[in-house]
Design an enzyme around this catalytic site. Structure first.
Site, PDB file in Angstrom:
ATOM      1  N   HIS A  28      -3.427   5.068   2.960  1.00 36.27           N
ATOM      2  CA  HIS A  28      -2.996   4.466   4.220  1.00 36.27           C
ATOM      3  C   HIS A  28      -2.205   5.433   5.090  1.00 36.27           C
ATOM      4  O   HIS A  28      -1.565   5.025   6.060  1.00 36.27           O
ATOM      5  CB  HIS A  28      -2.170   3.206   3.961  1.00 36.27           C
ATOM      6  CG  HIS A  28      -2.968   2.084   3.379  1.00 36.27           C
ATOM      7  ND1 HIS A  28      -2.420   1.097   2.580  1.00 36.27           N
ATOM      8  CD2 HIS A  28      -4.290   1.799   3.459  1.00 36.27           C
ATOM      9  CE1 HIS A  28      -3.385   0.255   2.198  1.00 36.27           C
ATOM     10  NE2 HIS A  28      -4.513   0.668   2.722  1.00 36.27           N
TER      11      HIS A  28
ATOM     12  N   CYS B  12      -3.791  15.765  22.827  1.00 36.57           N
ATOM     13  CA  CYS B  12      -4.184  17.138  22.475  1.00 36.57           C
ATOM     14  C   CYS B  12      -4.261  17.389  20.975  1.00 36.57           C
ATOM     15  O   CYS B  12      -4.742  18.434  20.549  1.00 36.57           O
ATOM     16  CB  CYS B  12      -3.236  18.143  23.118  1.00 36.57           C
ATOM     17  SG  CYS B  12      -1.572  18.197  22.381  1.00 36.57           S
TER      18      CYS B  12
ATOM     19  N   PRO C  69      11.420  -2.407   1.388  1.00 34.01           N
ATOM     20  CA  PRO C  69      10.829  -3.731   1.140  1.00 34.01           C
ATOM     21  C   PRO C  69       9.315  -3.649   1.005  1.00 34.01           C
ATOM     22  O   PRO C  69       8.669  -2.787   1.622  1.00 34.01           O
ATOM     23  CB  PRO C  69      11.220  -4.533   2.398  1.00 34.01           C
ATOM     24  CG  PRO C  69      12.339  -3.770   3.024  1.00 34.01           C
ATOM     25  CD  PRO C  69      12.102  -2.338   2.693  1.00 34.01           C
ATOM     26  N   ASP C  70       8.757  -4.544   0.196  1.00 38.83           N
ATOM     27  CA  ASP C  70       7.300  -4.628   0.139  1.00 38.83           C
ATOM     28  C   ASP C  70       6.827  -5.549   1.256  1.00 38.83           C
ATOM     29  O   ASP C  70       7.568  -5.893   2.167  1.00 38.83           O
ATOM     30  CB  ASP C  70       6.811  -5.071  -1.241  1.00 38.83           C
ATOM     31  CG  ASP C  70       7.261  -6.475  -1.598  1.00 38.83           C
ATOM     32  OD1 ASP C  70       7.821  -7.171  -0.737  1.00 38.83           O
ATOM     33  OD2 ASP C  70       7.041  -6.886  -2.754  1.00 38.83           O
ATOM     34  N   PHE C  71       5.561  -5.953   1.197  1.00 42.52           N
ATOM     35  CA  PHE C  71       5.001  -6.713   2.309  1.00 42.52           C
ATOM     36  C   PHE C  71       4.987  -8.220   2.063  1.00 42.52           C
ATOM     37  O   PHE C  71       5.414  -8.992   2.904  1.00 42.52           O
ATOM     38  CB  PHE C  71       3.565  -6.239   2.590  1.00 42.52           C
ATOM     39  CG  PHE C  71       3.528  -4.868   3.198  1.00 42.52           C
ATOM     40  CD1 PHE C  71       3.482  -4.707   4.568  1.00 42.52           C
ATOM     41  CD2 PHE C  71       3.554  -3.739   2.404  1.00 42.52           C
ATOM     42  CE1 PHE C  71       3.458  -3.448   5.150  1.00 42.52           C
ATOM     43  CE2 PHE C  71       3.535  -2.474   2.963  1.00 42.52           C
ATOM     44  CZ  PHE C  71       3.476  -2.322   4.332  1.00 42.52           C
ATOM     45  N   ARG C  72       4.493  -8.645   0.894  1.00 43.92           N
ATOM     46  CA  ARG C  72       4.137 -10.052   0.738  1.00 43.92           C
ATOM     47  C   ARG C  72       5.053 -10.875  -0.149  1.00 43.92           C
ATOM     48  O   ARG C  72       4.916 -12.084  -0.216  1.00 43.92           O
ATOM     49  CB  ARG C  72       2.690 -10.155   0.223  1.00 43.92           C
ATOM     50  CG  ARG C  72       1.687  -9.706   1.269  1.00 43.92           C
ATOM     51  CD  ARG C  72       0.274  -9.579   0.728  1.00 43.92           C
ATOM     52  NE  ARG C  72      -0.635  -9.246   1.807  1.00 43.92           N
ATOM     53  CZ  ARG C  72      -0.796  -8.036   2.305  1.00 43.92           C
ATOM     54  NH1 ARG C  72      -0.121  -7.023   1.799  1.00 43.92           N
ATOM     55  NH2 ARG C  72      -1.644  -7.810   3.301  1.00 43.92           N
TER      56      ARG C  72
ATOM     57  N   ASN D 137       1.146   3.463  -0.248  1.00 37.92           N
ATOM     58  CA  ASN D 137       2.410   3.601   0.463  1.00 37.92           C
ATOM     59  C   ASN D 137       2.352   4.734   1.482  1.00 37.92           C
ATOM     60  O   ASN D 137       1.582   5.688   1.339  1.00 37.92           O
ATOM     61  CB  ASN D 137       3.553   3.843  -0.512  1.00 37.92           C
ATOM     62  CG  ASN D 137       3.804   2.634  -1.402  1.00 37.92           C
ATOM     63  OD1 ASN D 137       3.351   1.531  -1.097  1.00 37.92           O
ATOM     64  ND2 ASN D 137       4.514   2.834  -2.494  1.00 37.92           N
TER      65      ASN D 137
ATOM     66  N   ASP E 168       5.421   6.205   2.558  1.00 36.65           N
ATOM     67  CA  ASP E 168       6.812   6.660   2.618  1.00 36.65           C
ATOM     68  C   ASP E 168       7.044   8.101   2.177  1.00 36.65           C
ATOM     69  O   ASP E 168       8.125   8.644   2.376  1.00 36.65           O
ATOM     70  CB  ASP E 168       7.715   5.727   1.804  1.00 36.65           C
ATOM     71  CG  ASP E 168       7.209   5.504   0.380  1.00 36.65           C
ATOM     72  OD1 ASP E 168       6.834   6.479  -0.301  1.00 36.65           O
ATOM     73  OD2 ASP E 168       7.167   4.331  -0.053  1.00 36.65           O
TER      74      ASP E 168
END
Length: 250
Positions: free
Chosen positions: A125, A136, A34-37, A108, A110
Site C-alpha cells: 500500500h 513533474c 491506531p489500526d483501522f477497523r 502498512n 508507516d
C-alpha cells in the site's frame, strides 16, 4: 508439557529455511499507531472534525477534488513520525539478518519495518515516507508534506505533492505484488500478523502459501483461521519478545 505459542513458533523458525511475513495494521498498534477497523481505530473514531467518512477522504477522487481537507485528515490521522518499532518489527529484522526471513510483506505505510532494520520490505500500500510531485514527478521525503502549507507543493514546478500511498480507487503496484507472490511461493514458513485479512487483493496473497507451516497472529477472527497451523490471539509484541529470547537474538 504442552508448548506455548511462542515455543511452537520459535521451533518452526529454527526449522525453517525461507520465512515470509505478511502483516497489517495490528503489527504497529503496539507502536502507538491506531489500526483501522477495531474499536478505537481509524474507522471507529469520531468524525466531528471531518464531514466525510475516512474511506471517502482516503480516495483518489477526494485527493484531487478536496486536496486541502485530504491533507488535514492525512496529517492528523495517517502519519506518526515519532512512532518507534516494537518487538515484532525487531524480531523480523533479526530473522532477516540471520538469513532466515526472505521478505516482509506489509499493508502498512508507516516505514517501521525499515526503521527496525528490515531491508527487503514489500509495501503493498506504499509508504508515507515517499512523496512525489503530481506534475513533474520530483520526489520528496515526509518532511516536505508535513510543513505549514495547507497543500504541499513542488519546489521546482509548483505542482501538488502526493504521498506514495495507494488510495481507494488506485491500483496496487504490480511489481510489488509479483515479488510478494514469489516470496510466498518459495516460503516454508509464513507468519501472518495483525491483519483482518479482509482487504483485497492483498489478503488473497495468504491463500497462495503452500509451505510447511502457517502461523496466524491476530486478536480477532479472520477468514483464514481454519487454514492456520498456529493461531495466536494474544499480544504480538509479547509473543515476539518471547520468541526473540528463545532464539537468543537479544
Amino acid at each position: 508439557m504442552t508448548k506455548d505459542s511462542a515455543e511452537v513458533l520459535a521451533e518452526w523458525i529454527r526449522q525453517a529455511r525461507k520465512i515470509v511475513f505478511f502483516g497489517g495494521a495490528g503489527t504497529s498498534t503496539e507502536s502507538g499507531i491506531p489500526d483501522f477497523r477495531s474499536a478505537g481505530g481509524l474507522y471507529d473514531s469520531g468524525q466531528d472534525e471531518f464531514p466525510y467518512p475516512p474511506e471517502d477522504m482516503l480516495s483518489r477522487e477526494f485527493f484531487y477534488g478536496e486536496t486541502e481537507m485530504f491533507y488535514r485528515f492525512y496529517r492528523s490521522r495517517m502519519v506518526y513520525p515519532q512512532a518507534e518499532p516494537n518487538p515484532m518489527h525487531r524480531l523480523l529484522a533479526d530473522l532477516e539478518n540471520s538469513g532466515k526471513l526472505n521478505a516482509v510483506i506489509t499493508q502498512n505505510i508507516d516505514g517501521l519495518h525499515q526503521k527496525a532494520g528490515s531491508r527487503n520490505v514489500l509495501e503493498v500500500h506504499g509508504s508515507v515516507l515517499r512523496n512525489a510531485c503530481t506534475s513533474c514527478g520530483e520526489t520528496y521525503d515526509l518532511h516536505a508534506v508535513m510543513g505549514a502549507a495547507a497543500i504541499p507543493v513542488c519546489r521546482k514546478c509548483g505542482g501538488v505533492l502526493k504521498p506514495d500511498v495507494v488510495l481507494y480507487g488506485e491500483m496496487l503496484d504490480s511489481a510489488v505484488l509479483e515479488a510478494s507472490v514469489q516470496a510466498i511461493e518459495e516460503a516454508d514458513l509464513m507468519i501472518v500478523g495483525g491483519t483482518s485479512l479482509t482487504v483485497q487483493p492483498a489478503a488473497s496473497l495468504v491463500g497462495m502459501f503452500t509451505g510447511g507451516h502457517l502461523a496466524l497472529l491476530n486478536r480477532t477472527p479472520t477468514p483464514y483461521d481454519s487454514h492456520a497451523d498456529l493461531l495466536v490471539t494474544e499480544s504480538m509484541g509479547a509473543v515476539a519478545e518471547r520468541v526473540r529470547k528463545l532464539l537468543e537474538y537479544i
